[in-house]
Enzyme design. Structure first.
Site, PDB file in Angstrom:
ATOM      1  N   TYR A  99      90.542 -20.224 -16.990  1.00 30.84           N
ATOM      2  CA  TYR A  99      89.577 -20.230 -18.089  1.00 30.84           C
ATOM      3  C   TYR A  99      89.089 -18.790 -18.288  1.00 30.84           C
ATOM      4  O   TYR A  99      87.910 -18.465 -18.163  1.00 30.84           O
ATOM      5  CB  TYR A  99      88.410 -21.197 -17.863  1.00 30.84           C
ATOM      6  N   HIS A 125      88.258 -14.927 -19.266  1.00 33.94           N
ATOM      7  CA  HIS A 125      87.391 -14.224 -20.225  1.00 33.94           C
ATOM      8  C   HIS A 125      87.584 -12.724 -20.033  1.00 33.94           C
ATOM      9  O   HIS A 125      88.390 -12.296 -19.175  1.00 33.94           O
ATOM     10  CB  HIS A 125      85.933 -14.647 -20.039  1.00 33.94           C
ATOM     11  N   HIS A 160      87.701 -11.231 -16.442  1.00 33.36           N
ATOM     12  CA  HIS A 160      89.001 -11.329 -15.758  1.00 33.36           C
ATOM     13  C   HIS A 160      89.965 -10.276 -16.305  1.00 33.36           C
ATOM     14  O   HIS A 160      90.706  -9.638 -15.551  1.00 33.36           O
ATOM     15  CB  HIS A 160      89.645 -12.702 -15.990  1.00 33.36           C
ATOM     16  N   GLN A 183      87.561 -24.970  -1.992  1.00 33.82           N
ATOM     17  CA  GLN A 183      86.357 -24.131  -2.000  1.00 33.82           C
ATOM     18  C   GLN A 183      85.207 -24.772  -2.783  1.00 33.82           C
ATOM     19  O   GLN A 183      84.156 -24.175  -2.947  1.00 33.82           O
ATOM     20  CB  GLN A 183      86.659 -22.733  -2.524  1.00 33.82           C
ATOM     21  N   GLY A 240      85.944  -9.135  -8.589  1.00 31.01           N
ATOM     22  CA  GLY A 240      84.742  -8.794  -9.343  1.00 31.01           C
ATOM     23  C   GLY A 240      83.504  -8.718  -8.459  1.00 31.01           C
ATOM     24  O   GLY A 240      83.337  -9.535  -7.548  1.00 31.01           O
ATOM     25  N   LYS A 298      80.835  -9.521  -9.573  1.00 31.72           N
ATOM     26  CA  LYS A 298      80.089 -10.698 -10.028  1.00 31.72           C
ATOM     27  C   LYS A 298      79.936 -11.697  -8.871  1.00 31.72           C
ATOM     28  O   LYS A 298      78.912 -12.351  -8.727  1.00 31.72           O
ATOM     29  CB  LYS A 298      80.836 -11.316 -11.215  1.00 31.72           C
ATOM     30  N   ARG A 339      82.233 -20.716 -16.162  1.00 30.67           N
ATOM     31  CA  ARG A 339      81.281 -21.831 -16.201  1.00 30.67           C
ATOM     32  C   ARG A 339      80.380 -21.799 -17.434  1.00 30.67           C
ATOM     33  O   ARG A 339      79.777 -22.814 -17.788  1.00 30.67           O
ATOM     34  CB  ARG A 339      80.392 -21.825 -14.953  1.00 30.67           C
TER      35      ARG A 339
END
Ligand code: AMP
Length: 290
Positions: A43, A45, A48, A72, A157, A159, A197
């Site tokens: 998914y 974005h 990525h 996970q 990342g 993030k 998400r």
């Protein structure tokens, strides 16, 4: 082994099995080419894609994996609802010049060999504390992907700051030849950290979710006036989370290397937040350069 022409094609190559990927990697390495690897759960974005760009810039061949790793997820509902769109992901990767996408079936988990890794307690903090077993799943799948893809460098990342710290520990202990490259967090113009998400948020929830990035930016600014973490946290909670629109799970201010919570900001620190916006759990962080 596949003939060279089978993977050096103009368009991106889609690889579905471990066996096929291993054979392609063998051919690439025989040619002494470097592999830049971007592991993802899909998914995709722009965040990525920024990792892919770095991988392409510094390596001969770029490989992106798409695998929603069930091991996970500590919550089966979260796994089920994780956004997926393979066609869109493949299109994005191909238009962005990715050489190879490794998108195996969920059965790949059967090839996991549990890896022993001393994480010095980093796995019991923050994400590790609130998502039991999460990092064990991450470590095992990243180790398997590293074994299959054998990258020269792998791109992760900031993030997912704690994940990045743990992957660095994994590489140091078990894959010392792989360079782990940290990549900065891409944000929407609103400040919201890009995340797969976010696709599960309504427009209204996206607005509410801004409490997270606003709190992080506020703390980074407010350090000038107070460096006591307790006070900083309390001020941010009062300002951004008191109304209950976003439910804070944790707000930690930690040493940037050990990830242990600190009382005062007297060194490089990272502020990490996890919060629920409706049913969607979001994480974000910001680094404070002291
Ligand atoms: P995920 O698909 O969420 O597992 O993420 C795959 C990789 O992309 C991880 O290394 C993430 O840290 C990274 N990533 C996710 N979101 C962003 C972002 N907003 N900016 C930069 N990298 C990101």
């Amino acid at each position: 082994m596949l003939p060279l022409a089978d993977f050096i094609v103009k368009n991106m190559q889609v690889v579905r099995t471990k066996k096929e990927m291993e054979s392609i990697v063998k051919s690439i390495l025989l040619k002494n080419k470097t592999i830049g690897f971007v592991p993802t759960m899909g998914y995709l974005h722009s965040g990525h894609l920024s990792l892919l760009k770095s991988a392409q810039k510094n390596n001969d061949i770029s490989v992106c994996s798409i695998f929603v790793n069930p091991t996970q997820f500590n919550n089966s509902e979260d796994f089920k609802l994780y956004p997926r769109n393979e066609t869109q992901d493949f299109e994005l990767l191909e238009t962005n010049g990715c050489d190879i996408v490794f998108a195996p079936d969920v059965d790949l988990v059967n090839d996991i060999d549990e890896i022993k890794l001393e994480l010095q307690g980093v796995d019991n903090l923050m994400e590790g504390k609130f998502r039991p077993g999460h990092f064990k799943g991450v470590v095992n799948i990243v180790a398997l992907l590293f074994k299959i893809v054998q990258p020269t460098a792998a791109y992760f990342g900031e993030k997912d700051f704690q994940q990045l710290a743990i992957v660095k520990m994994l590489a140091k202990a078990h894959f010392p030849s792989i360079q782990i490259v940290p990549c900065s967090t891409l944000r929407e113009t609103s400040g919201l950290a890009m995340s797969s998400r976010n696709a599960r948020l309504s427009e209204e929830e996206k607005q509410k979710a801004l409490a997270i990035s606003k709190a992080l930016f506020y703390i980074k600014e407010e350090v000038k006036n107070t460096n006591t973490t307790l006070e900083l946290k309390q001020k941010a909670i009062d300002l951004f989370f008191k109304n209950g629109e976003v439910e804070l799970e944790y707000l930690e201010i930690s040493d940037v290397d050990s990830l242990l919570p600190i009382d005062k900001i007297e060194q490089r620190a990272v502020v990490c937040i996890a919060a629920f916006c409706g049913k969607v759990r979001l994480i974000d962080n910001i680094i404070i350069n002291y």
